[in-house]
Design an enzyme around this catalytic site. Structure first.
Site, PDB file in Angstrom:
ATOM      1  N   ASP A   1      -7.440  -6.236  -1.522  1.00 36.62           N
ATOM      2  CA  ASP A   1      -8.506  -7.350  -0.940  1.00 36.62           C
ATOM      3  C   ASP A   1      -9.836  -6.706  -0.586  1.00 36.62           C
ATOM      4  O   ASP A   1     -10.805  -7.146  -0.313  1.00 36.62           O
ATOM      5  CB  ASP A   1      -8.194  -8.335   0.222  1.00 36.62           C
ATOM      6  CG  ASP A   1      -7.836  -7.393   1.599  1.00 36.62           C
ATOM      7  OD1 ASP A   1      -7.172  -6.204   1.323  1.00 36.62           O
ATOM      8  OD2 ASP A   1      -8.151  -7.638   2.549  1.00 36.62           O
TER       9      ASP A   1
ATOM     10  N   TYR B   1     -14.086   3.183   0.767  1.00 33.68           N
ATOM     11  CA  TYR B   1     -13.087   4.364   1.027  1.00 33.68           C
ATOM     12  C   TYR B   1     -13.615   5.583   0.384  1.00 33.68           C
ATOM     13  O   TYR B   1     -13.002   6.585   0.509  1.00 33.68           O
ATOM     14  CB  TYR B   1     -11.751   3.642   0.275  1.00 33.68           C
ATOM     15  CG  TYR B   1     -10.970   2.772   1.384  1.00 33.68           C
ATOM     16  CD1 TYR B   1     -10.148   3.306   2.148  1.00 33.68           C
ATOM     17  CD2 TYR B   1     -11.152   1.462   1.054  1.00 33.68           C
ATOM     18  CE1 TYR B   1      -9.418   2.586   2.952  1.00 33.68           C
ATOM     19  CE2 TYR B   1     -10.424   0.389   1.852  1.00 33.68           C
ATOM     20  CZ  TYR B   1      -9.451   0.941   2.606  1.00 33.68           C
ATOM     21  OH  TYR B   1      -8.910   0.115   3.694  1.00 33.68           O
TER      22      TYR B   1
ATOM     23  N   ASN C   1       0.881  -1.245   0.163  1.00 38.38           N
ATOM     24  CA  ASN C   1      -0.047   0.131   0.068  1.00 38.38           C
ATOM     25  C   ASN C   1       0.820   1.266  -0.086  1.00 38.38           C
ATOM     26  O   ASN C   1       2.129   1.268   0.456  1.00 38.38           O
ATOM     27  CB  ASN C   1      -1.029   0.018   1.173  1.00 38.38           C
ATOM     28  CG  ASN C   1      -2.195  -0.534   1.026  1.00 38.38           C
ATOM     29  OD1 ASN C   1      -2.902  -0.766  -0.098  1.00 38.38           O
ATOM     30  ND2 ASN C   1      -2.602  -1.510   1.860  1.00 38.38           N
TER      31      ASN C   1
ATOM     32  N   HIS D   1      -9.210   1.487  -4.299  1.00 36.51           N
ATOM     33  CA  HIS D   1      -9.803   2.306  -3.003  1.00 36.51           C
ATOM     34  C   HIS D   1     -10.755   3.335  -3.709  1.00 36.51           C
ATOM     35  O   HIS D   1     -10.924   4.155  -2.869  1.00 36.51           O
ATOM     36  CB  HIS D   1      -8.901   2.888  -1.853  1.00 36.51           C
ATOM     37  CG  HIS D   1      -8.306   1.835  -1.158  1.00 36.51           C
ATOM     38  ND1 HIS D   1      -7.239   2.102  -0.267  1.00 36.51           N
ATOM     39  CD2 HIS D   1      -8.457   0.410  -1.110  1.00 36.51           C
ATOM     40  CE1 HIS D   1      -7.177   0.873   0.224  1.00 36.51           C
ATOM     41  NE2 HIS D   1      -7.404  -0.052  -0.423  1.00 36.51           N
TER      42      HIS D   1
END
Length: 329
Positions: free
Chosen positions: A54, A152, A31, A84
């Protein structure tokens, strides 16, 4: 900030892989996946790396439970976005029945809360902040009820809410360290002490299962469908062809083939163009050592209200990350 710290490390690992195992694939969860994926596209365009996340898979688990389906692998779906930062536009079961009306009904009432599995030890995300996030998805969904959103998006569409409900003295990082990290490390210590993982009660979550499924698809040529972060190149035809988009792909022993998602609506296109510019500018700032580019990236982010606030944040981040970032000029 996280992206600026991660790029160098991922590129270093990728170079080691290509030196010592040139035929291998790197399955990359690092990330922030969007920024790392863009950096790999720019700096190592021919590398055998597949970038994944995921979070959409976890949400498909929840949507499956809303519909009484035991295994998310039975779902057929259309999805487009950035990491996201994406939306489902179609979801069917294995027999081709449209599941969107039922999922939308749940989303309008409770967001993703209806899909949380409450059996002890089964949840992937159990911290309080995730309960807020899964519930807030109801309001994120309301902005465009024709699609099902990634959770997100709350940070970009409702930043005021996020600020109001956050505790600067006990952040998400503190929550993870006190919760998930403690649980994982505790389970590891217990296994070491017992000399076995049998009857330990610790089970793999979606994060673990997904990367194993992907590895099996590459090794065994299963030609299954996965959500991957890949160069657009026409998968979303009315969007930047160089953007790293998250779309469904068919995966086999020779890699992946993208499934074209067709043109996307103006609302999502506008949000994605702004966010992909943030990600590209961060990578440019890292490559060029450019203070200006990183200031521009922060200024463009929908989570930051103005250029002056962006500059203040940047100057504080530079000080906090001086041992981990390239020098900016």
């Amino acid at each position: 900030a996280y992206g600026m710290r991660s790029i160098g490390g991922v590129i270093e690992i990728l170079d080691y892989m290509e030196k010592y195992s040139p035929n291998a694939w790197m399955l990359n969860y690092s990330n922030p996946a969007a920024i790392v994926a863009e950096a790999c596209r720019v700096l190592r365009p021919n590398s055998r790396i597949i970038n994944i996340c995921d979070m959409p898979i976890d949400l498909m688990d929840k949507m499956s439970r809303m519909c009484g389906i035991k295994d998310r692998r039975e779902l057929q779906y259309s999805y487009y976005g950035l990491n996201h930062f994406g939306w489902w536009s179609k979801i069917y079961d294995k027999d081709g029945n449209d599941l969107m009306p039922k999922i939308k009904e749940h989303m309008a009432k409770n967001g993703y809360l209806d899909g949380i599995e409450h059996e002890a030890g089964k949840e992937q995300h159990v911290e309080e902040s995730w309960i807020h996030t899964f519930g807030k998805a109801k309001d994120v969904y309301a902005v465009d009820p024709e699609t099902i959103p990634n959770t997100y998006l709350k940070y970009y569409l409702y930043p005021d809410y996020v600020v109001e409900t956050s505790d600067p003295n006990y952040t998400r990082a503190n929550e993870v360290m006190d919760g998930r990290e403690k649980k994982v490390f505790g389970a590891c210590r217990d296994i070491i002490a017992k000399g076995t993982a049998k009857d330990g009660g610790f089970e793999p979550d979606v994060h673990a299962n997904y990367i194993v499924d992907l590895a099996c698809a590459l090794a065994e040529n299963t030609l299954e469908r996965f959500l991957l972060i890949v160069p657009n190149d026409g998968a979303v035809p009315n969007f930047d062809p160089t953007a790293m988009v998250e779309v469904p792909c068919i995966v086999g022993s020779n890699g992946f083939e993208k499934i074209c998602q067709g043109p996307i609506p103006q609302f999502q296109k506008g949000l994605m163009e702004q966010q992909v510019s943030v990600e590209k500018l961060v990578v440019q700032a890292w490559v060029e050592g450019s203070y200006q580019k990183l200031w521009q990236a922060l200024t463009l982010s929908k989570t930051i209200p103005s250029a002056s606030v962006a500059k203040q944040i940047l100057d504080e981040l530079i000080e906090a990350n001086k041992d981990f970032w390239p020098e900016l000029k």
